[in-house]
Design a protein around this motif. Structure first.
Motif, PDB file in Angstrom:
ATOM      1  N   LYS A 118     145.782  59.583  15.477  1.00  0.00           N
ATOM      2  CA  LYS A 118     144.700  58.674  15.599  1.00  0.00           C
ATOM      3  C   LYS A 118     145.056  57.512  16.156  1.00  0.00           C
ATOM      4  CE  LYS A 118     141.494  59.085  12.267  1.00  0.00           C
ATOM      5  NZ  LYS A 118     140.341  58.885  11.355  1.00  0.00           N
ATOM      6  N   ALA A 119     146.277  56.955  15.630  1.00  0.00           N
ATOM      7  CA  ALA A 119     146.677  55.728  16.158  1.00  0.00           C
ATOM      8  C   ALA A 119     146.877  55.780  17.851  1.00  0.00           C
ATOM      9  CB  ALA A 119     147.685  54.870  15.350  1.00  0.00           C
ATOM     10  N   ASP A 120     147.483  56.775  18.034  1.00  0.00           N
ATOM     11  CA  ASP A 120     148.034  57.202  19.452  1.00  0.00           C
ATOM     12  C   ASP A 120     146.747  57.266  20.065  1.00  0.00           C
ATOM     13  OD1 ASP A 120     150.760  57.196  18.548  1.00  0.00           O
ATOM     14  OD2 ASP A 120     150.749  59.317  18.614  1.00  0.00           O
ATOM     15  N   ILE A 121     145.766  58.090  19.639  1.00  0.00           N
ATOM     16  CA  ILE A 121     144.582  58.332  20.530  1.00  0.00           C
ATOM     17  C   ILE A 121     143.901  56.950  20.933  1.00  0.00           C
ATOM     18  CG2 ILE A 121     142.278  59.497  20.633  1.00  0.00           C
ATOM     19  CD1 ILE A 121     143.711  61.944  19.167  1.00  0.00           C
ATOM     20  N   HIS A 122     143.712  56.138  19.506  1.00  0.00           N
ATOM     21  CA  HIS A 122     143.173  54.741  19.749  1.00  0.00           C
ATOM     22  C   HIS A 122     143.920  54.035  20.857  1.00  0.00           C
ATOM     23  CE1 HIS A 122     141.155  55.058  15.585  1.00  0.00           C
ATOM     24  NE2 HIS A 122     140.612  55.905  16.298  1.00  0.00           N
ATOM     25  N   GLU A 123     145.059  54.074  20.925  1.00  0.00           N
ATOM     26  CA  GLU A 123     145.857  53.572  22.000  1.00  0.00           C
ATOM     27  C   GLU A 123     145.510  53.902  23.405  1.00  0.00           C
ATOM     28  OE1 GLU A 123     150.660  52.518  23.076  1.00  0.00           O
ATOM     29  OE2 GLU A 123     150.062  53.157  21.084  1.00  0.00           O
ATOM     30  N   ILE A 124     145.401  55.357  23.549  1.00  0.00           N
ATOM     31  CA  ILE A 124     145.173  55.917  24.738  1.00  0.00           C
ATOM     32  C   ILE A 124     143.689  55.442  25.113  1.00  0.00           C
ATOM     33  CG2 ILE A 124     144.722  58.015  25.960  1.00  0.00           C
ATOM     34  CD1 ILE A 124     146.681  59.202  24.071  1.00  0.00           C
ATOM     35  N   GLU A 144     136.501  53.428  13.018  1.00  0.00           N
ATOM     36  CA  GLU A 144     136.858  53.848  14.407  1.00  0.00           C
ATOM     37  C   GLU A 144     136.036  53.282  15.413  1.00  0.00           C
ATOM     38  OE1 GLU A 144     138.665  57.600  16.244  1.00  0.00           O
ATOM     39  OE2 GLU A 144     136.550  58.135  15.817  1.00  0.00           O
ATOM     40  N   VAL A 145     134.923  53.129  15.242  1.00  0.00           N
ATOM     41  CA  VAL A 145     133.975  52.778  16.356  1.00  0.00           C
ATOM     42  C   VAL A 145     134.050  51.167  16.442  1.00  0.00           C
ATOM     43  CG1 VAL A 145     131.460  52.394  16.900  1.00  0.00           C
ATOM     44  CG2 VAL A 145     131.995  54.560  16.204  1.00  0.00           C
ATOM     45  N   LEU A 146     134.098  50.378  15.294  1.00  0.00           N
ATOM     46  CA  LEU A 146     134.254  49.107  15.175  1.00  0.00           C
ATOM     47  C   LEU A 146     135.712  48.595  15.897  1.00  0.00           C
ATOM     48  CD1 LEU A 146     132.780  48.341  11.868  1.00  0.00           C
ATOM     49  CD2 LEU A 146     131.747  47.904  13.714  1.00  0.00           C
ATOM     50  N   ALA A 147     136.777  49.431  15.679  1.00  0.00           N
ATOM     51  CA  ALA A 147     138.251  49.093  16.076  1.00  0.00           C
ATOM     52  C   ALA A 147     138.125  49.239  17.671  1.00  0.00           C
ATOM     53  CB  ALA A 147     139.086  50.063  15.320  1.00  0.00           C
ATOM     54  N   VAL A 148     137.596  50.397  18.244  1.00  0.00           N
ATOM     55  CA  VAL A 148     137.838  50.551  19.662  1.00  0.00           C
ATOM     56  C   VAL A 148     136.766  50.237  20.762  1.00  0.00           C
ATOM     57  CG1 VAL A 148     139.674  52.139  19.085  1.00  0.00           C
ATOM     58  CG2 VAL A 148     137.275  53.078  19.494  1.00  0.00           C
ATOM     59  N   SER A 149     135.646  49.794  20.260  1.00  0.00           N
ATOM     60  CA  SER A 149     134.372  49.696  20.952  1.00  0.00           C
ATOM     61  C   SER A 149     134.045  48.249  21.375  1.00  0.00           C
ATOM     62  CB  SER A 149     133.178  49.946  20.373  1.00  0.00           C
ATOM     63  OG  SER A 149     133.119  51.624  20.074  1.00  0.00           O
ATOM     64  N   ASP A 150     133.630  48.084  22.764  1.00  0.00           N
ATOM     65  CA  ASP A 150     133.294  46.880  23.173  1.00  0.00           C
ATOM     66  C   ASP A 150     131.770  46.512  23.124  1.00  0.00           C
ATOM     67  OD1 ASP A 150     135.848  45.931  24.343  1.00  0.00           O
ATOM     68  OD2 ASP A 150     135.612  47.332  25.844  1.00  0.00           O
ATOM     69  N   ARG A 151     131.150  47.621  23.121  1.00  0.00           N
ATOM     70  CA  ARG A 151     129.588  47.708  22.743  1.00  0.00           C
ATOM     71  C   ARG A 151     129.376  49.049  22.344  1.00  0.00           C
ATOM     72  NH1 ARG A 151     125.902  47.730  27.877  1.00  0.00           N
ATOM     73  NH2 ARG A 151     127.435  48.924  28.770  1.00  0.00           N
ATOM     74  N   ILE A 152     128.387  48.670  20.961  1.00  0.00           N
ATOM     75  CA  ILE A 152     127.876  49.889  20.382  1.00  0.00           C
ATOM     76  C   ILE A 152     126.445  50.114  20.398  1.00  0.00           C
ATOM     77  CG2 ILE A 152     127.726  50.668  17.805  1.00  0.00           C
ATOM     78  CD1 ILE A 152     130.182  48.824  17.376  1.00  0.00           C
ATOM     79  N   PHE A 153     126.146  51.351  20.704  1.00  0.00           N
ATOM     80  CA  PHE A 153     124.900  51.831  20.728  1.00  0.00           C
ATOM     81  C   PHE A 153     124.409  52.455  19.242  1.00  0.00           C
ATOM     82  CE2 PHE A 153     125.356  50.787  25.223  1.00  0.00           C
ATOM     83  CZ  PHE A 153     124.044  50.217  25.424  1.00  0.00           C
ATOM     84  N   VAL A 154     123.775  52.065  18.399  1.00  0.00           N
ATOM     85  CA  VAL A 154     123.333  52.708  17.384  1.00  0.00           C
ATOM     86  C   VAL A 154     122.199  53.632  17.293  1.00  0.00           C
ATOM     87  CG1 VAL A 154     123.197  52.533  14.833  1.00  0.00           C
ATOM     88  CG2 VAL A 154     124.406  50.774  15.953  1.00  0.00           C
ATOM     89  N   LEU A 155     122.074  54.956  16.969  1.00  0.00           N
ATOM     90  CA  LEU A 155     121.094  55.718  16.925  1.00  0.00           C
ATOM     91  C   LEU A 155     120.522  55.931  15.523  1.00  0.00           C
ATOM     92  CD1 LEU A 155     122.627  58.745  19.302  1.00  0.00           C
ATOM     93  CD2 LEU A 155     121.196  56.858  19.727  1.00  0.00           C
ATOM     94  N   HIS A 156     118.965  55.866  15.549  1.00  0.00           N
ATOM     95  CA  HIS A 156     118.373  56.459  14.385  1.00  0.00           C
ATOM     96  C   HIS A 156     117.111  57.207  14.577  1.00  0.00           C
ATOM     97  CE1 HIS A 156     116.241  55.751  10.646  1.00  0.00           C
ATOM     98  NE2 HIS A 156     115.058  55.384  11.082  1.00  0.00           N
ATOM     99  N   GLU A 157     117.066  58.262  13.930  1.00  0.00           N
ATOM    100  CA  GLU A 157     116.179  59.410  14.419  1.00  0.00           C
ATOM    101  C   GLU A 157     116.162  59.791  15.647  1.00  0.00           C
ATOM    102  OE1 GLU A 157     112.470  58.107  12.495  1.00  0.00           O
ATOM    103  OE2 GLU A 157     113.404  58.410  10.475  1.00  0.00           O
ATOM    104  N   GLY A 158     117.251  59.917  16.318  1.00  0.00           N
ATOM    105  CA  GLY A 158     117.425  59.977  17.933  1.00  0.00           C
ATOM    106  C   GLY A 158     117.050  59.010  18.882  1.00  0.00           C
ATOM    107  N   ARG A 159     116.883  57.761  18.503  1.00  0.00           N
ATOM    108  CA  ARG A 159     116.666  56.976  19.313  1.00  0.00           C
ATOM    109  C   ARG A 159     117.542  55.656  19.253  1.00  0.00           C
ATOM    110  NH1 ARG A 159     111.560  57.603  22.000  1.00  0.00           N
ATOM    111  NH2 ARG A 159     110.151  58.927  20.648  1.00  0.00           N
ATOM    112  N   VAL A 160     117.862  54.995  20.237  1.00  0.00           N
ATOM    113  CA  VAL A 160     118.583  53.863  20.086  1.00  0.00           C
ATOM    114  C   VAL A 160     118.088  52.676  19.224  1.00  0.00           C
ATOM    115  CG1 VAL A 160     119.918  52.025  21.488  1.00  0.00           C
ATOM    116  CG2 VAL A 160     119.949  54.306  22.354  1.00  0.00           C
TER     117      VAL A 160
END
Length: 185
Positions: A118-124, A144-160
């Protein structure tokens, strides 16, 4: 395990098709799928001068990818289904990286892999992003999302329901958006 048919094997190796360890494992039961041949599909143009697959170019490309991604053991003719889950995932990622994509969609890239892989894949992922590759990471693992993302789109009931920058994102803000609750400041 599903029965492997020639159609399934062809569909799994078609350039541009979504490929995962499950498909790679399914095709491995039909024929000895090797790390070398797994890295072939999306980059055939670089391995096919004049329409013929150059085995030497294919081997060189596979060695480069296995080394770059730290696949262990670094043997290109080993059947993929004999590798650990993390190394199987690295082989699948290597296959797509060989095509030098500008955008890479990774759907649950670390599901079922050990902490080291997992750490290797995050590094890649970080190295690819730093080199200018756009990464669309789909993950149900919030850390994982918080660690590797610059921008996060969150979905709720199929919509951003929210677009959060790295600075704005934390477990609370993401969970409020994911559940449709208004964030309280």
């Amino acid at each position: 395990m599903r029965k492997c048919t020639p159609e399934r094997r062809e569909r799994a190796s078609r350039p541009g098709s979504p490929t995962c360890r499950r498909i790679a494992s399914a095709t491995a039961s039909c024929h000895p799928l090797r790390s070398r041949t797994t890295s072939r599909s999306p980059c055939w143009d670089g391995c096919r001068p004049g329409g013929w697959i150059s085995r030497s170019r294919e081997k060189e490309l596979a060695k480069d990818q296995v080394t770059a991604l730290g696949v262990s053991p670094p043997v290109i003719d080993r059947p993929v289904d004999t590798l650990s889950g993390g190394n199987q995932q690295k082989v699948v990622i290597a296959k797509w990286l060989a095509a030098r994509p500008r955008v890479l969609i990774l759907d649950e890239p670390t599901r079922g892999v050990d902490v080291g892989a997992k750490a290797d894949i995050h590094e890649i992922i970080g190295e690819l992003a730093a080199a200018g590759t756009a990464i669309l990471l789909i993950s149900s693992e919030l850390p994982e999302v918080l660690a590797v993302s610059d921008r996060i789109f969150v979905l709720h009931e199929g919509r951003v329901s929210a677009e959060l920058s790295r600075a704005e994102a934390n477990e609370t803000s993401v969970m409020h958006a994911a559940t449709g609750e208004a964030a309280t400041v």
